[in-house]
Design an enzyme around this catalytic site. Structure first.
Site, short mmCIF file in Angstrom:
data_model
loop_
_atom_site.label_atom_id
_atom_site.label_comp_id
_atom_site.label_asym_id
_atom_site.label_seq_id
_atom_site.Cartn_x
_atom_site.Cartn_y
_atom_site.Cartn_z
N TYR A 1 0.01 -3.41 2.79
CA TYR A 1 0.29 -2.69 1.77
C TYR A 1 1.08 -1.12 2.11
O TYR A 1 1.93 -0.90 1.54
CB TYR A 1 -1.01 -2.32 0.66
CG TYR A 1 -0.93 -1.71 -0.66
CD1 TYR A 1 -0.21 -2.22 -1.52
CD2 TYR A 1 -1.18 -0.09 -0.74
CE1 TYR A 1 -0.21 -1.76 -2.94
CE2 TYR A 1 -0.99 0.40 -1.97
CZ TYR A 1 -0.52 -0.25 -2.89
OH TYR A 1 -0.41 0.49 -4.08
N SER B 1 2.98 5.08 -3.21
CA SER B 1 1.57 5.19 -3.06
C SER B 1 1.25 6.23 -2.17
O SER B 1 1.82 6.61 -1.42
CB SER B 1 0.83 3.82 -2.93
OG SER B 1 -0.42 4.08 -2.56
#
Length: 272
Positions: A155, A142
Site C-alpha cells: 500500500y 494517502s
C-alpha cells in the site's frame, strides 16, 4: 476561489466512501458528473440518487487497472458530456501483509488499481485538458504516501508512487492553466479495511474482522468531511490536501523527524 458550477467532474471509485461523498457534494456545487466504479450495484445507487439534482449524470462500470477500458471511458465521457474539467482519480484498494510474505499477485493487484489506475486516468484525460488549457487533476494518495508502516509495504509503495507521479506532473504543468492536486487522507470511515486483502496486521494479528474493528477506532474522519476538505482545496487551488488531524500530525512528525519517525510510530502502536 474558483466556482465549480457547470463543470463536468469525473470520479473513479464513485460508488462508495470518499468517491460517493464527493459525487454528492459536487452535485450540490452544480457539477455534472461522470461516475465510474467496478461495483455495478453501488454505482447504480449513487447515480440514481443524484439524478434528483437535475444534473447530467453518466455512470460507467470500470476497472481502472485496465488501460484500454479507461481510455474508452474517457472517450465515452467526452462524447456524453462534451467536455471534462475535474478529473478525480480516487479508486483504491488495500493489502495488509509483510513484504517477506507478500505475493506478487497481490502486489500487482494493488499497484494496478492504486497506481496504474491513477496513471491511466491522468493520461486518458490530460490531452483534452491541455487542448483546452484548463481543468484540474486530483489524484488520491494517502498519509501512507508520506509515512510508511509495517505490513503496509504494498500500500505504501502504491501511494508513494501516486505522490511522486502527481508532484512531477504538477511541475511539468506549472506554465499551463491545468491544476494538479495530491490528496493525502488519514483514517477515513470507509469500507476499505473490510474489502482489503488482509493477511498480516501491524501488530502481527491475522484476524481480518479484528483489524477492521481496530481501523474503525482509529478512523475519525467521515467521507463527507473528507469530501468537504477536498472540494475546499479544489476551490482554493491547493496542490496538496491533507485530510484529518491524524494526517496532519503524521506529516508534521515525518517532516520534523524523517529518520526517527518509524521508532516513534512503533512506540505509539505498542501502547494501543
Amino acid at each position: 476561489m474558483q466556482s465549480l458550477a457547470g463543470k463536468v467532474a469525473v470520479i473513479t471509485g464513485a460508488g462508495s466512501g470518499i468517491g460517493r461523498a464527493l459525487a454528492e457534494l459536487l452535485a450540490e456545487e452544480g457539477c455534472h458528473l461522470a461516475l465510474a466504479d467496478i461495483n455495478a450495484s453501488n454505482l447504480e445507487s449513487i447515480s440514481s440518487a443524484l439524478h434528483q439534482h437535475g444534473r447530467q449524470v453518466s455512470s460507467h462500470i470500470l476497472d481502472v487497472a485496465d488501460r484500454a477500458a479507461v481510455f474508452a471511458f474517457a472517450d465515452d465521457v467526452l462524447a456524453h458530456h462534451g467536455s471534462a474539467h475535474l478529473i478525480i482519480n480516487n479508486a483504491g484498494v488495500a493489502v495488509s501483509q509483510t513484504i517477506a510474505n507478500l505475493s506478487y499477485e497481490d502486489f500487482e493487484w494493488i499497484m494496478g488499481i492504486n497506481f496504474w489506475g491513477v496513471v491511466h486516468g491522468t493520461k486518458a484525460f490530460l490531452p483534452h485538458l491541455l487542448d483546452n488549457n484548463a481543468g484540474h487533476i486530483v489524484n488520491v494518495s494517502s498519509i501512507f504516501g508520506i509515512v510508511s508502516m509495517p505490513s503496509q509495504g504494498a500500500y505504501n509503495a502504491s501511494k508513494f508512487a501516486v505522490r511522486g507521479f502527481t508532484e512531477a506532473l504538477r511541475q511539468e504543468l506549472h506554465n499551463s492553466k491545468v491544476r494538479v492536486s495530491c490528496v493525502h487522507p488519514g483514517g477515513i470511515k470507509t469500507g476499505i479495511a473490510r474489502s482489503a486483502r488482509f493477511y498480516q496486521g501491524i501488530n502481527g494479528q491475522c484476524d481480518a474482522n479484528r483489524a477492521a474493528a481496530e481501523f474503525d477506532k482509529l478512523a475519525r474522519t467521515t467521507p463527507e468531511q473528507a469530501a468537504r476538505i477536498i472540494v475546499e482545496g479544489l476551490k482554493n487551488k491547493r496542490p496538496r490536501i491533507l485530510i484529518g488531524n491524524d494526517a496532519r500530525l503524521l506529516d508534521w512528525i515525518q517532516r520534523l523527524l524523517p529518520g526517527a519517525y518509524p521508532r516513534l510510530l512503533a512506540m505509539l502502536l505498542r501502547k494501543r
